[in-house]
Design a protein around this motif. Sequence first.
Motif, short mmCIF file in Angstrom:
data_model
loop_
_atom_site.label_atom_id
_atom_site.label_comp_id
_atom_site.label_asym_id
_atom_site.label_seq_id
_atom_site.Cartn_x
_atom_site.Cartn_y
_atom_site.Cartn_z
N ALA A 33 40.84 51.04 38.26
CA ALA A 33 42.19 51.30 37.72
C ALA A 33 43.22 50.42 38.41
O ALA A 33 44.14 49.90 37.76
CB ALA A 33 42.54 52.79 37.93
N GLY A 34 43.07 50.26 39.71
CA GLY A 34 43.99 49.39 40.43
C GLY A 34 43.88 47.95 39.97
O GLY A 34 44.88 47.22 39.88
N ALA A 35 42.64 47.50 39.69
CA ALA A 35 42.44 46.13 39.20
C ALA A 35 43.11 45.95 37.84
O ALA A 35 43.75 44.91 37.58
CB ALA A 35 40.95 45.83 39.11
N LYS A 36 42.95 46.95 36.95
CA LYS A 36 43.58 46.83 35.63
C LYS A 36 45.10 46.81 35.76
O LYS A 36 45.79 46.08 35.03
CB LYS A 36 43.14 48.00 34.74
CG LYS A 36 41.67 47.92 34.33
CD LYS A 36 41.28 49.11 33.48
CE LYS A 36 39.82 49.01 33.04
NZ LYS A 36 39.42 50.18 32.22
N SER A 41 36.86 40.24 33.41
CA SER A 41 35.48 40.38 32.91
C SER A 41 34.75 41.49 33.64
O SER A 41 33.97 42.25 33.04
CB SER A 41 34.73 39.05 33.07
OG SER A 41 35.34 38.03 32.32
N THR A 42 35.01 41.61 34.93
CA THR A 42 34.36 42.65 35.73
C THR A 42 34.82 44.04 35.31
O THR A 42 34.02 44.97 35.19
CB THR A 42 34.63 42.41 37.23
OG1 THR A 42 34.12 41.13 37.60
CG2 THR A 42 33.97 43.49 38.08
N THR A 43 36.13 44.20 35.09
CA THR A 43 36.66 45.53 34.72
C THR A 43 36.12 45.98 33.37
O THR A 43 35.97 47.19 33.12
CB THR A 43 38.20 45.50 34.69
OG1 THR A 43 38.64 44.51 33.74
CG2 THR A 43 38.76 45.18 36.06
N ALA A 75 32.52 51.32 33.57
CA ALA A 75 32.90 52.43 32.69
C ALA A 75 33.96 53.32 33.31
O ALA A 75 34.90 53.77 32.65
CB ALA A 75 31.67 53.26 32.34
N SER A 76 33.87 53.61 34.60
CA SER A 76 34.78 54.57 35.24
C SER A 76 35.91 53.86 35.96
O SER A 76 35.68 52.89 36.71
CB SER A 76 34.01 55.44 36.25
OG SER A 76 34.91 56.27 36.97
N ASP A 77 37.16 54.31 35.75
CA ASP A 77 38.31 53.71 36.44
C ASP A 77 38.34 54.04 37.91
O ASP A 77 39.08 53.42 38.68
CB ASP A 77 39.62 54.21 35.79
CG ASP A 77 39.87 53.56 34.44
OD1 ASP A 77 39.16 52.58 34.13
OD2 ASP A 77 40.77 54.04 33.70
#
Length: 574
Positions: free
Chosen positions: A470-473, A501-503, A507-509
């Motif tokens: 979630a932090g990456a997104k 691409s990794t995010t 599946a789970s944030d």
Amino acid sequence: MFRNAFSMEHFRHRLAHSEALPQMVVLGIICGLLCGVVLGSFRLLLEVPLAHLLPGGESENFEELSGWYHFFLPVIGSLIIIAILSRVTPLTRKVGVTHLLERMAYHQSNLPLKNAIVQFLTASTALLFGHSVGKEGPAIHLGATCGSQLGQKLNLPNNTLRILAGCGTAAGIAATFNTPLAGVVFAMEVVLLEYTVIGFMPVMVAAATGALVMQFMFGQELVLTVPAMQIESLSEIPYVAFLGGMIGLLAVAFISLMRETMRWSDHSVLTYKTKLIIAGLFTGSVAVFVPQVMGVGYDTVTSVLNGELGLGILIAILIAKCLLTPVVLGLGIPAGLIGPTFFIGAIAGGLLGILGAGAVNEQVANPGFYALLGMGSMMGAVANAPMAALVAILELTGNPNIIFPAMISIVVSNLIARYVFNMPSIFVTSMNLQGMDYRYQPLTRVLSSAAVQSLMSTSFVKCDPIISCAGAKSALDTEPSWIVINNKGRYTLLSPGDLHSTTRDIASDTSDIDMLNIPGLRLDTGFIDTKATLQQALDKMTADGMDALCIRDNNEQVIGLLTRDQIEEFYRKS
């Protein structure tokens, strides 16, 4: 916003760009004012005591002193110089044009104030006590330091210091000779090694301002009183070319003698104190028989230009000056050589003018005319500054009739020195003896014209090595150009596309992502200051084996990123 546009921070940021012409013009004016005040003080320190102490109230009239004064004055001057230099470190003793070129080539034009103070004191001492040297080299050093110190005190980017040093150089020449255009050309031809609008404009206003300050302080009188003269017939052109060839040989001899003296001086077991005493004794011994060699000698040059000296005295002065000046300069007397090259060129030209007049039956130009040609030819060949020499002669005489013959003699003298004997300028020769070089390749010139702040990317996001999906997104939502991974103070750049691409594959944030191990393009980085030039950044990348740098401000905070690709793209567009 209006207030920020006139803030010092905005001023510095604009100067980081290579096209900051209005800001550089303002700095050029300020630099010219500073140089004018400093060099006016230098001139007062020389002229006021000499005018009161020398016979006739003339500040260069060493000839009228008794023989004992001729001998002991240079020796006393050497002792005082030793007393000054013994109180400073060896690095602080470095002065003159060679020191200027060294600081520009290897130290981003950062000229120390202490060296300039030493130059001011030692050069004035050498000239006050009759050493056979000039004041133009010290004036160039002092002027360039004024420009460099202005940039340092205002905490300006390093790319501006080089141009400011050029501004000070031009102002130094302009203030010394009252020849602003010659100062501009000399700065471009010898110091900056390029002709660009961004360099030419501030250098030009600095030279004009410096000359204006000196005219306000001392009047508009030129250094040399030159009568109106011109070539009498086109049949003299071959002799003008011959004069250029002879002066070229004389320049080669001058550079060679000074070079060999410096080599002997560097490899001898003698201390700098002993060398300076030898220089004083040598000067005093020669001055007993030929007192005209003492000081700058512009009074003697004026006599030559007016045809007041005979053949015998010209020969004696020429031999004495050619042997004395390169030796004492090579032994370390901290003063200039441009004035002595004018002196030697004038004597040699006047001598050739007399000999030429006696060899033909038809009317030829005044020997003073050939003295002028000799002045320009000697300076152009010794300093490798043919254009500056031509412009200086034109400004000193105010006579356009001098241009054509001067061009011929200056070109021939430079051809003899550069291409027949492969002799570089005396300044480059001095640097080579110290294991240094002063050549700007096209890449270096372009990259030194802009600071890293002008090209850095500010579109980045800082992240820890371990971050949730979630932090990456959330970081990617800002659409940064780079993800900066802070791993215990070491920064690594990650491409945002690879993180995206990794995010998508997680599946789970709430899942954690190891930013240092996911597949993707990563660049290790180092750190560099905001004042650094693009050339400094490229050098650091090459030395450290990196392809990116983090730009840090005065508070050690990262404010931007710079990659090797950005630098290469900048060069391709320039």
